[in-house]
Enzyme design. Structure first.
Site, PDB file in Angstrom:
ATOM      1  CD  GLU A 110      -2.929  -5.615  -5.422  1.00  0.00           C
ATOM      2  OE1 GLU A 110      -2.118  -6.399  -4.882  1.00  0.00           O
ATOM      3  OE2 GLU A 110      -3.860  -5.074  -4.811  1.00  0.00           O
TER       4      GLU A 110
ATOM      5  CD  GLU B   9      -4.383  -9.277  -2.326  1.00  0.00           C
ATOM      6  OE1 GLU B   9      -3.546  -8.369  -2.479  1.00  0.00           O
ATOM      7  OE2 GLU B   9      -5.574  -9.051  -2.020  1.00  0.00           O
TER       8      GLU B   9
ATOM      9  CG  HIS C 235      -1.897  -1.131   1.238  1.00  0.00           C
ATOM     10  ND1 HIS C 235      -2.547  -1.553   2.388  1.00  0.00           N
ATOM     11  CD2 HIS C 235      -2.323  -1.965   0.253  1.00  0.00           C
ATOM     12  CE1 HIS C 235      -3.330  -2.581   2.105  1.00  0.00           C
ATOM     13  NE2 HIS C 235      -3.211  -2.846   0.823  1.00  0.00           N
TER      14      HIS C 235
END
Length: 406
Positions: free
Chosen positions: A265, A361, A235
């Site tokens: 991503e 992820e 982040h």
């Protein structure tokens, strides 16, 4: 100029007409019906939502707090948003159901509005995971005859199972995320700052959201494009750092549609990747591929995490894992919302069901002083069905696709 007596505490502002929204009236009414069934079963007379995610989920309005509290009061007969006067008629136009507006003329007018809408309740539901101590105390003062009970966990469970309208928005979000990824590739080049790549991707996604949902608010879509050391956190904000050949890159595109979050991503390298970086990237891709296979109905979140841990352990990389392997999607964003019961982590025993939407992820971060340093992460979105899972992310991953600028 009017006198002080003209400054009212609570107003009704219906400036303009209701506007077309992304979600239909029937969709929002269905959510309220499920909530009211829970209220009846739990003996709850009224609910006061205060969070972004639940107000958006049950009212289709994303508020802008800027230091002011907001609410949504729901009884068996009514649904009323409690909003700040600074917004004028926008909450009425955008939201489903009724709206009352509190003013700044007297301290605690918000709680006077809450008392007006919820004061008759003997048992009132609030979100224990969102209400802070001061708000809890003031609610007790505003609702002296009410027992305050939690509805946060119950509504989280409701939100975890998506309707067909929600799935349609999430599918479009994934598609638009892929468009953002393509725009990132267009902008990447030696000497280009991170923020310029991010701006190009965000513009492409916003334009496509506007084309796909011309009736929606255009807000909150963003991109994190990171390079070099800045890839160590998932982040990390963009910086002005200029990309260099051989850099590890992290592409993160987040289209927001009516408060609904989706994401793309990817790990990339500019021009080339050294041998150790390729080895690490290959391991992370191996974990990602296996994770995609493990997402299916009947699987437990904790079991998925445990099995994927073993792949990292076999390669001596488990200590570099940074967070859980995936999470739910819906009404959330980087500033609010989370369906904590649907996280692919060792401490979550939730069983995947048809209608759930989760990411895969995996990420490892190799520290600066170690060969192959950087953050490696891939991210796909999957819809769980009766007979398996559907991957709705189309952007390719891995070294064969994402060594760019060659």
């Amino acid at each position: 100029m009017g006198g002080q007596d003209e400054l009212q505490n609570i107003l009704t502002i219906h400036n303009g007409d209701k506007v077309a929204r992304v979600f239909s009236d029937a969709e929002i009414e269905g959510r309220l019906k499920r909530l009211r069934a829970h209220m009846a079963a739990a003996g709850i007379d009224a609910v006061l939502f205060t969070s972004y995610h639940n107000i958006n989920y049950f009212n289709d309005f994303v508020y802008c707090s800027f230091g002011r509290p907001y609410g949504l009061a729901v009884t068996q007969d009514a649904s009323t948003a409690i909003v700040a006067n600074i917004d004028c008629g926008q909450p009425w136009r955008r939201g489903y159901g009724g709206t009352i507006t509190y003013t700044d003329w007297r301290r605690n007018n918000y709680f006077r509005a809450v008392a007006q809408e919820v004061g008759a309740a003997k048992r009132a539901g609030v979100e224990f995971d969102h209400v802070n101590l001061e708000t809890h105390r003031k609610l007790g003062d505003a609702l002296p005859g009410a027992e305050l009970v939690d509805v946060g966990r119950a509504t989280m469970s409701m939100r975890m199972l998506k309707t067909e309208e929600e799935l349609a928005v999430i599918r479009n979000g994934a598609r638009i995320g892929d468009i953002g990824g393509g725009a990132c590739l267009e902008a990447i080049g030696e000497g280009v700052p991170e923020h310029e790549v991010a701006l190009h991707a965000t513009q492409a996604m916003v334009c496509e959201i506007a084309n796909t949902y011309p009736q929606s608010d255009i807000m909150d879509t963003w991109t994190w494009f990171q390079s070099g050391l800045n890839t160590d956190g998932a982040h990390n904000p963009v910086t002005t750092r200029r990309i260099e050949k051989g850099d590890i890159l992290s592409l993160n595109c987040f289209p927001m549609i009516s408060g609904y979050y989706t994401a793309l991503e990817r790990t990339l390298f500019l021009d080339h990747a050294d041998d150790r970086s390729l080895e690490l990237w290959d391991v992370n891709v191996k974990v990602h591929r296996r994770g995609l296979e493990l997402i299916r109905p009947g699987a437990r979140c904790c079991d998925i995490a445990t099995e994927l841990n073993e792949i990292y352990r076999e390669h001596g990389l488990l200590q570099y894992r940074t967070f859980g392997y995936g999470h739910s999607f819906g009404t959330l964003c980087h500033y609010y919302g989370r369906e904590a019961g649907l996280e692919l982590r060792e401490d979550i025993e939730t069983v995947l069901e048809p209608g759930m939407v989760v990411s895969m992820e995996p990420m490892i971060t190799v520290p600066q002083e170690v060969p192959g340093a950087g953050g490696y992460r891939e991210h796909d979105i999957l819809i769980v069905h009766e007979d398996g899972a559907e991957n709705i992310t189309g952007f390719p991953f891995g070294p064969e696709h994402n060594i760019v600028g060659t």
